[in-house]
Design a protein around this motif. Structure first.
Motif, short mmCIF file in Angstrom:
data_model
loop_
_atom_site.label_atom_id
_atom_site.label_comp_id
_atom_site.label_asym_id
_atom_site.label_seq_id
_atom_site.Cartn_x
_atom_site.Cartn_y
_atom_site.Cartn_z
N ASP A 144 6.76 -0.28 5.57
CA ASP A 144 7.87 -0.25 4.46
C ASP A 144 9.27 0.02 4.61
O ASP A 144 9.39 0.45 6.23
CB ASP A 144 7.16 0.04 3.06
CG ASP A 144 7.77 -0.42 1.86
OD1 ASP A 144 9.05 -0.25 1.35
OD2 ASP A 144 7.09 -1.02 0.75
N ALA A 198 2.11 6.62 1.05
CA ALA A 198 1.06 6.04 2.12
C ALA A 198 0.60 6.97 2.92
O ALA A 198 -0.49 7.06 3.19
CB ALA A 198 1.91 4.90 2.58
N GLU A 199 1.40 7.92 3.39
CA GLU A 199 1.21 8.72 4.33
C GLU A 199 0.23 9.92 3.76
O GLU A 199 -0.67 10.32 4.43
CB GLU A 199 2.18 9.66 4.85
CG GLU A 199 2.06 10.62 5.98
CD GLU A 199 3.39 11.05 6.82
OE1 GLU A 199 3.28 11.51 7.86
OE2 GLU A 199 4.35 11.12 6.10
N ILE A 258 -4.44 0.40 0.83
CA ILE A 258 -4.38 1.46 2.04
C ILE A 258 -5.62 2.34 1.49
O ILE A 258 -6.50 2.64 2.12
CB ILE A 258 -3.26 2.38 1.83
CG1 ILE A 258 -2.14 1.73 2.40
CG2 ILE A 258 -3.42 3.72 2.61
CD1 ILE A 258 -0.71 2.52 2.26
N ALA A 261 1.05 1.73 7.40
CA ALA A 261 1.63 1.18 6.37
C ALA A 261 3.12 0.79 6.75
O ALA A 261 3.93 1.37 7.34
CB ALA A 261 1.80 2.16 5.03
N ALA A 315 4.27 -1.23 0.78
CA ALA A 315 3.71 0.11 0.35
C ALA A 315 4.06 0.41 -1.22
O ALA A 315 4.11 1.28 -1.57
CB ALA A 315 4.10 1.15 1.34
N PRO A 344 2.87 5.83 8.54
CA PRO A 344 3.92 5.00 8.01
C PRO A 344 4.93 4.54 9.08
O PRO A 344 5.29 5.24 10.22
CB PRO A 344 4.80 6.02 7.34
CG PRO A 344 4.35 7.38 7.90
CD PRO A 344 3.14 7.37 8.55
N ALA A 361 -2.44 7.05 5.56
CA ALA A 361 -1.75 5.99 6.47
C ALA A 361 -0.70 6.53 7.47
O ALA A 361 -0.08 7.57 7.10
CB ALA A 361 -1.22 4.96 5.58
N GLY A 389 -0.15 -2.39 -2.18
CA GLY A 389 -0.25 -1.88 -0.89
C GLY A 389 -0.74 -0.50 -0.83
O GLY A 389 -1.58 -0.38 0.01
N GLN A 390 -0.63 0.30 -1.94
CA GLN A 390 -1.06 1.67 -2.03
C GLN A 390 -2.49 1.46 -2.09
O GLN A 390 -3.34 2.28 -1.60
CB GLN A 390 -0.43 2.57 -2.97
CG GLN A 390 0.87 2.81 -2.81
CD GLN A 390 1.60 3.70 -1.71
OE1 GLN A 390 0.39 4.39 -1.27
NE2 GLN A 390 2.65 3.66 -1.21
N ARG A 426 7.91 5.33 -0.94
CA ARG A 426 6.54 4.77 -0.81
C ARG A 426 5.77 5.08 0.44
O ARG A 426 4.62 5.24 0.75
CB ARG A 426 7.01 3.12 -0.76
CG ARG A 426 7.19 2.60 -2.06
CD ARG A 426 7.73 1.19 -2.12
NE ARG A 426 7.90 0.67 -3.66
CZ ARG A 426 7.79 -0.52 -4.09
NH1 ARG A 426 7.41 -1.59 -3.03
NH2 ARG A 426 8.21 -0.94 -5.33
N LEU A 427 6.68 5.28 1.58
CA LEU A 427 6.26 5.58 2.72
C LEU A 427 5.38 6.83 2.71
O LEU A 427 4.42 7.16 3.31
CB LEU A 427 6.94 5.45 3.88
CG LEU A 427 7.50 4.16 4.26
CD1 LEU A 427 8.84 4.02 5.10
CD2 LEU A 427 6.38 3.33 4.92
#
Length: 389
Positions: free
Chosen positions: A217, A226-227, A202, A215, A194, A233, A231, A198-199, A222-223
């Motif tokens: 990680d 992503a959330e 997503i 995602a 992530a 996580p 996404a 990765g972002q 980062r998680l």
């Protein structure tokens, strides 16, 4: 001029180096206004990719203002603002005509070496080893851009650097990673890594209509990012990823899997990751392919595996039996940046995509060497650092 230069493993310095000059009539010289440190740069910083020489100028994500143009370059003018893709392309060879820009047949000045390493040469790249041409990179005040009448993306007035800087690499890389998955409305897409690529993978998967994106990680910031993109996580230090993905998909596995990690997988608890670190330490293996193995194992049969993460050399213990018997499709490659830039620029200008959300740090070039360490260690909440001039 000032530039960030490679002097060995974990040794990046802000040096004073000669200004670039026009070497070919199709060249242009760009005064850099913004550049960035990429996760791929960390592979060079860590000494995992061969072909670097002391004093090489780093960086392949950059943009700026045209200050000089070669006599045969009729496309650019002094004063134009441009984003420069990391892939150097001629626009004329067979692969360029097919839109396969990252495997341009003409721009690698060290074609013979790349032929021996890979079987066939790939495109020249900015700031990324002598295997890809030994071109000076963009973490510098000025950059010579070869074949500058082809790849640079002109930027309209009134658009900020930060809005468009990532058109040169990580935004189209994330987009291509998702596009390679041929996403269908019912698909569950799992993305390992992530970081910035990765972002954007997503974001792209969501825009392409994936039912769910997961995602994977271990870095909290980062998680959380992503959330915020929608996404689900998963922290691989807290859960068994294979079990968690099967639980999320009623035992079927994700339909599409994206490796946004590459050769430096950081798994620590699995036996295969310990094996990789030992083999890498004694130079019997160059890359750590834990994510590749995990994706092959957990991906739904007849699914697609997309690999935008950079690999540099040899990997071991890849489960080919699972790959073949499950009927998986694998799609890989450096990004064909100019295949996607027109569409992505319009999405940015319309407000559909705002790439600036990944930026966590803004620095001057003198702070670059320390930022490499911060970025590598994922310290201080660092997801993406931009260097301003």
């Amino acid at each position: 001029m000032k530039a960030l230069c490679w002097h060995g493993k974990q040794d990046i310095r802000c040096d004073t180096v000669p200004d670039p000059i026009i070497e070919h009539p199709r060249d242009a010289i760009i005064r850099t206004t913004s550049c960035a440190i990429c996760g791929s740069d960390l592979h060079l910083y860590g000494g995992f990719v061969p072909g670097m020489e002391k004093g090489d100028v780093m960086g392949h994500e950059f943009m700026g203002e045209v200050v000089e143009v070669g006599a045969e370059n009729k496309r650019l003018r002094v004063g134009d603002r441009v984003v420069v893709p990391f892939t150097i392309i001629c626009g004329e060879c067979d692969q360029c005509r097919r839109g396969n820009f990252s495997v341009c047949e003409r721009t690698n000045r060290n074609k013979a070496t790349a032929d021996k390493m890979f079987g066939h040469t790939t495109a020249g790249l900015f700031g990324y080893t002598h295997l890809t041409g030994g071109y000076a990179g963009g973490q510098a005040e000025y950059v010579r851009v070869p074949y500058a009448d082809v790849a640079p993306v002109k930027i309209p007035e009134g658009v900020s650097d930060e809005s468009v800087l990532f058109l040169g690499d990580i935004l189209p890389t994330g987009w291509q990673a998702a596009a390679a998955c041929d996403i269908q409305p019912e698909d569950v897409v799992a993305i390992w890594g992530a970081g910035p690529v990765g972002q954007f993978a997503i974001l792209s998967a969501k825009l392409m209509g994936a039912q769910r994106v997961i995602a994977i990680d271990r870095v909290a910031e980062r998680l959380a990012m992503a959330e915020s993109l929608g996404a689900i996580p998963l922290n691989f230090e807290n859960v068994n990823i294979v079990e968690a993905l099967n639980e999320q998909t009623n035992g079927k596995g994700p339909d599409k899997c994206i490796d946004a990690v590459g050769l430096e997988a950081h798994a620590t608890a699995s036996l295969d990751s310990v094996y990789d670190r030992i083999k890498q330490a004694v130079m019997l293996e160059s890359d750590r392919p834990h994510v590749l193995r995990e994706m092959i194992y957990v991906c739904r049969p007849a699914g697609i595996i997309s690999v935008p993460g950079v690999y540099g050399g040899l990997v071991d213990k890849i489960p080919m039996g699972a790959l073949m018997n499950k009927g998986l499709t694998v799609r890989t490659g450096q990004t064909h940046v100019n295949r996607w830039t027109d569409d992505l620029l319009q999405r940015i200008l319309s407000g559909e995509i705002d790439p600036t959300f990944v930026i966590t740090h803004r620095i001057g070039i003198e702070e670059g060497p320390e930022m490499y360490k911060t970025f590598r260690d994922k310290a201080d909440g660092c997801v993406k650092a931009v260097i301003k001039f």
